[in-house]
Design an enzyme around this catalytic site. Sequence first.
Site, short mmCIF file in Angstrom:
data_model
loop_
_atom_site.label_atom_id
_atom_site.label_comp_id
_atom_site.label_asym_id
_atom_site.label_seq_id
_atom_site.Cartn_x
_atom_site.Cartn_y
_atom_site.Cartn_z
N ASP A 52 -10.58 1.44 9.17
CA ASP A 52 -9.28 1.21 8.54
C ASP A 52 -9.06 -0.29 8.37
O ASP A 52 -9.02 -1.04 9.34
CB ASP A 52 -8.16 1.79 9.41
N TYR A 57 -5.24 -7.92 5.42
CA TYR A 57 -6.00 -8.39 6.57
C TYR A 57 -7.03 -9.45 6.16
O TYR A 57 -7.61 -10.10 7.02
CB TYR A 57 -6.73 -7.24 7.27
N LYS A 82 -5.33 -0.69 2.23
CA LYS A 82 -3.90 -0.63 1.95
C LYS A 82 -3.51 -1.68 0.92
O LYS A 82 -4.12 -2.75 0.85
CB LYS A 82 -3.09 -0.83 3.24
N HIS A 115 1.15 -0.07 1.94
CA HIS A 115 1.19 -0.64 3.28
C HIS A 115 2.60 -0.60 3.90
O HIS A 115 2.75 -0.32 5.09
CB HIS A 115 0.67 -2.08 3.24
#
Length: 285
Positions: A52, A57, A82, A115
Site C-alpha cells: 500500500d 508518500y 492513492k 486519499h
Amino acid sequence: MTITPSAPLRTTITIAPDMDIPQLGLGVFQIPPEQVQRVVEEALEVGYRHIDTAAAYNNESGVGAALRAVGLPRDEVVVTTKLRNGEQGYDAALRACSDSLARLGLDRLDLFLIHWPNPEAGLWPETWRAFEQLHAEGTARAVGVSNFLPEHLQELARTADVLPAVNQIELHPTHARGDLAALQAELGIAVESYSPLGQGADLTLPEITRIAEEHHVTPAQVVLRWHVQHGYVVIPKTTSRVRLVENLDVNGFSLTTEQMRRIDALDAGHRIGNDPSTFSISQIR
C-alpha cells in the site's frame, strides 16, 4: 465480503467481483524514497503480497522498482495507491492515475483510493465519477476511498453507480471506529486499517501486554490478530525485516471471544492522525 484461507501466513478478503486482497499487507507511509525499494523487496521475499502506497508518500517509484527487482508474476501482488488532494476533480484524477502508473511502472492498478474527502475543495463526488470510469475501463481493478466519514459513504450509497470496495481509515484499539465499521459492513465496503498499532502507542497498554503473555506472542501480533479476527484488511508499516516476519505471522494463534472483548473495551476515540472533516492540504510539494 468473504474471508478465505490462503497461504500459511496469509488470508484473503474478497472486496469486489474477481478481486481478492491479502488481509495483511505492508504500508509504506513515511518510508523515505531511498529506503522503500529495499523494504518492499524484503517484504515480498518473506511473503507479503499486498503493498500500500500513495502519490503523497513520494515513494511510488521505489515500490515499482522493488516489484521489478523481485520479479513475481504481476497477478500475485496487490498494489494500492492513492490520489493526492490537490489532484481531485474528474480530469485531474484521470491524469493523476496515469502518472501513478508511470511511477510504479505498471499498466493497471489493483486498488486506487481517494486519499481524503478534502472538504475545502468539495471535489470528491466528481472525483468518484472518474474513479468509476477507471474501474469500468480496467485501469483500476477496484476503486475505493480513504478517511471517508459516514456522511460521505451514505451519499455514495445514494448516488454512485459503483460503491467503494474499501474505506481505508485510521483504526486501532484506542480508536476502534465501531460505528463506521458497522456502516461499512451494512454497505458491503471492506474496512482497511491504517496506523493499526496506534503508531506503537497501543502496544504498551497493560491489557495488550497481558494478552500477549497469555499467547507467548508479541503485543504487535496480538493487535494485528485483533484486526484480522474483526475481518479488517490491515497494513502495518515497518522497515525492519524481523518485524516484517513477525507482523505477518499471526495465524498461529487465535484470540478468544473474551480477549477480543477486552481489546474492544480499550476504545477511547483516540485519533492520532488528521481529522477527515477538516484536512484539506493539497499533498503536492
